[in-house]
Scaffold this motif. Structure first.
Motif, PDB file in Angstrom:
ATOM      1  N   SER A  86     -11.646  34.660  99.335  1.00 57.93           N
ATOM      2  CA  SER A  86     -12.524  35.285  98.343  1.00 57.93           C
ATOM      3  C   SER A  86     -11.742  35.750  97.194  1.00 57.93           C
ATOM      4  N   PRO A  87     -12.467  36.025  95.965  1.00 61.26           N
ATOM      5  CA  PRO A  87     -11.743  36.452  94.793  1.00 61.26           C
ATOM      6  C   PRO A  87     -11.311  37.797  95.050  1.00 61.26           C
ATOM      7  N   THR A  88     -11.964  38.799  95.906  1.00 58.56           N
ATOM      8  CA  THR A  88     -11.193  39.891  96.159  1.00 58.56           C
ATOM      9  C   THR A  88      -9.832  39.871  96.944  1.00 58.56           C
ATOM     10  N   GLU A  89      -9.905  38.978  97.873  1.00 54.71           N
ATOM     11  CA  GLU A  89      -8.481  38.868  98.571  1.00 54.71           C
ATOM     12  C   GLU A  89      -7.667  38.443  97.421  1.00 54.71           C
ATOM     13  N   ALA A  90      -7.950  37.460  96.331  1.00 51.34           N
ATOM     14  CA  ALA A  90      -6.771  37.213  95.365  1.00 51.34           C
ATOM     15  C   ALA A  90      -6.617  38.328  94.481  1.00 51.34           C
ATOM     16  N   LEU A  91      -7.450  39.137  94.175  1.00 49.78           N
ATOM     17  CA  LEU A  91      -7.235  40.302  93.533  1.00 49.78           C
ATOM     18  C   LEU A  91      -6.416  41.294  94.282  1.00 49.78           C
ATOM     19  N   ARG A  92      -6.338  41.499  95.398  1.00 49.63           N
ATOM     20  CA  ARG A  92      -5.836  42.416  96.065  1.00 49.63           C
ATOM     21  C   ARG A  92      -4.271  41.875  96.548  1.00 49.63           C
ATOM     22  N   ALA A 133      -4.883  38.323  82.878  1.00 47.99           N
ATOM     23  CA  ALA A 133      -4.769  37.927  84.487  1.00 47.99           C
ATOM     24  C   ALA A 133      -5.790  38.864  85.361  1.00 47.99           C
ATOM     25  N   ILE A 134      -5.993  40.151  84.947  1.00 43.42           N
ATOM     26  CA  ILE A 134      -6.767  41.063  85.541  1.00 43.42           C
ATOM     27  C   ILE A 134      -8.207  40.469  85.126  1.00 43.42           C
ATOM     28  N   THR A 135      -8.657  40.193  83.815  1.00 43.85           N
ATOM     29  CA  THR A 135      -9.837  39.759  83.559  1.00 43.85           C
ATOM     30  C   THR A 135     -10.231  38.566  84.373  1.00 43.85           C
ATOM     31  N   THR A 136      -9.342  37.685  84.577  1.00 43.21           N
ATOM     32  CA  THR A 136      -9.561  36.387  85.388  1.00 43.21           C
ATOM     33  C   THR A 136      -9.945  36.746  86.663  1.00 43.21           C
ATOM     34  N   LEU A 137      -9.266  37.503  87.218  1.00 46.07           N
ATOM     35  CA  LEU A 137      -9.483  37.970  88.769  1.00 46.07           C
ATOM     36  C   LEU A 137     -10.778  38.667  88.866  1.00 46.07           C
ATOM     37  N   MET A 138     -11.153  39.716  87.815  1.00 42.75           N
ATOM     38  CA  MET A 138     -12.302  40.499  88.085  1.00 42.75           C
ATOM     39  C   MET A 138     -13.355  39.657  87.503  1.00 42.75           C
ATOM     40  N   ASP A 139     -13.612  38.815  86.740  1.00 36.82           N
ATOM     41  CA  ASP A 139     -14.554  38.234  86.596  1.00 36.82           C
ATOM     42  C   ASP A 139     -14.849  37.287  87.633  1.00 36.82           C
ATOM     43  N   ALA A 140     -14.154  36.719  88.232  1.00 38.50           N
ATOM     44  CA  ALA A 140     -14.309  35.662  89.649  1.00 38.50           C
ATOM     45  C   ALA A 140     -14.828  36.767  90.644  1.00 38.50           C
ATOM     46  N   ALA A 142     -16.355  39.675  90.031  1.00 37.28           N
ATOM     47  CA  ALA A 142     -17.975  40.164  89.775  1.00 37.28           C
ATOM     48  C   ALA A 142     -19.026  38.707  89.844  1.00 37.28           C
ATOM     49  N   ALA A 143     -18.485  37.614  89.355  1.00 44.58           N
ATOM     50  CA  ALA A 143     -19.232  36.534  89.618  1.00 44.58           C
ATOM     51  C   ALA A 143     -19.534  36.127  91.100  1.00 44.58           C
ATOM     52  N   ALA A 144     -18.852  36.590  92.253  1.00 44.44           N
ATOM     53  CA  ALA A 144     -19.134  36.396  93.552  1.00 44.44           C
ATOM     54  C   ALA A 144     -20.059  37.761  94.077  1.00 44.44           C
ATOM     55  N   GLY A 145     -20.043  38.550  93.209  1.00 40.87           N
ATOM     56  CA  GLY A 145     -20.767  39.924  93.523  1.00 40.87           C
ATOM     57  C   GLY A 145     -20.212  40.913  94.440  1.00 40.87           C
ATOM     58  N   GLU A 146     -18.762  40.823  94.438  1.00 44.77           N
ATOM     59  CA  GLU A 146     -18.105  41.527  95.271  1.00 44.77           C
ATOM     60  C   GLU A 146     -17.385  42.854  94.627  1.00 44.77           C
ATOM     61  N   ILE A 147     -17.655  42.870  93.386  1.00 42.43           N
ATOM     62  CA  ILE A 147     -16.989  44.099  92.839  1.00 42.43           C
ATOM     63  C   ILE A 147     -18.147  44.928  91.864  1.00 42.43           C
ATOM     64  N   ARG A 148     -18.157  46.063  91.656  1.00 39.91           N
ATOM     65  CA  ARG A 148     -18.985  46.667  90.483  1.00 39.91           C
ATOM     66  C   ARG A 148     -18.524  46.185  89.225  1.00 39.91           C
ATOM     67  N   LEU A 187     -13.730  49.655  93.733  1.00 40.42           N
ATOM     68  CA  LEU A 187     -14.392  48.732  92.874  1.00 40.42           C
ATOM     69  C   LEU A 187     -15.400  47.869  93.806  1.00 40.42           C
ATOM     70  N   ALA A 188     -15.369  47.922  95.159  1.00 35.70           N
ATOM     71  CA  ALA A 188     -16.388  47.101  96.027  1.00 35.70           C
ATOM     72  C   ALA A 188     -17.757  47.487  95.863  1.00 35.70           C
ATOM     73  N   VAL A 189     -18.542  46.505  95.808  1.00 38.60           N
ATOM     74  CA  VAL A 189     -19.903  46.873  95.790  1.00 38.60           C
ATOM     75  C   VAL A 189     -20.288  47.356  97.019  1.00 38.60           C
ATOM     76  N   ARG A 190     -21.225  48.358  96.825  1.00 36.88           N
ATOM     77  CA  ARG A 190     -21.837  49.044  98.304  1.00 36.88           C
ATOM     78  C   ARG A 190     -22.917  48.383  98.578  1.00 36.88           C
ATOM     79  N   ARG A 191     -22.937  47.953  99.635  1.00 37.10           N
ATOM     80  CA  ARG A 191     -24.060  47.070 100.460  1.00 37.10           C
ATOM     81  C   ARG A 191     -24.888  47.964 100.995  1.00 37.10           C
TER      82      ARG A 191
END
Length: 191
Positions: A86-92, A133-140, A142-148, A187-191
């Protein structure tokens, strides 16, 4: 060359240069400016002449190590996105690499300041590269619906810088990782 462009390095020269940079980054991280040039050459498996041909001064080596570490950090973002579930794993994972980068830089901070004091600018473009680099990760993410989406890359960059300033150095690594987790969990989207 007539146009001022540098000639590309031969494969063996490129390998030697990379070995020197990798070894110097490790030794500067461990020993700071006490790291001896001769020891760097020896542990890199090259002669002193090879070291000084590539980096005629300690300052040249420090600046090259810093720029090399920065380039590796920023280039890791797309590679992590391609290799993680997942993109969030990549960001972490990237934030852990950021800690490694800061720890290496921490050992060289006095030399980097000295370079800046003499008119050099080892930091030119570093902030922009890290934000990209942060923008690349955060855009991915956000596109996956994983972060605010109400928190931007500049906010995360500032948080990372703050964590790095308060937790730089290997002795503070666990605390820095907890602070990173806290930031990323926010940063995580609250489900």
């Amino acid at each position: 060359m007539a146009d001022g462009a540098e000639r590309p390095l031969r494969a063996d020269a490129r390998r030697n240069r990379e070995k020197i940079l990798t070894t110097a980054a490790r030794l500067f991280s461990e020993q700071g400016l006490d790291a001896q040039m001769e020891r760097i050459a020896k542990e890199a498996g090259v002669g002193s002449a090879t070291l000084y041909r590539n980096f005629p001064t300690r300052e040249a080596l420090v600046e090259a190590v810093y720029r090399n570490e920065l380039a590796h950090l920023c280039a890791a973002a797309p590679a992590l996105l391609a290799g993680r579930n997942s993109p969030t794993e990549a960001l972490r994972a990237w934030t852990r690499l950021f800690l490694d980068y800061v720890t290496a830089k921490y050992g060289m901070i006095d030399a980097l300041r000295a370079i800046a004091a003499t008119g050099g600018n080892p930091y030119s473009q570093s902030r922009e590269m890290i934000r990209a680099a942060i923008t690349t990760l955060m855009d991915a993410c956000a596109a996956a619906g994983e972060i605010r989406t109400d928190i931007g890359p500049a906010d995360i960059a500032a948080a990372l810088e703050g964590i790095a300033l308060t937790s730089a150095g290997a002795e503070h690594r666990r605390q820095a990782e907890r602070l990173l987790d806290l930031t990323l969990d926010g940063l995580a989207v609250r489900r």
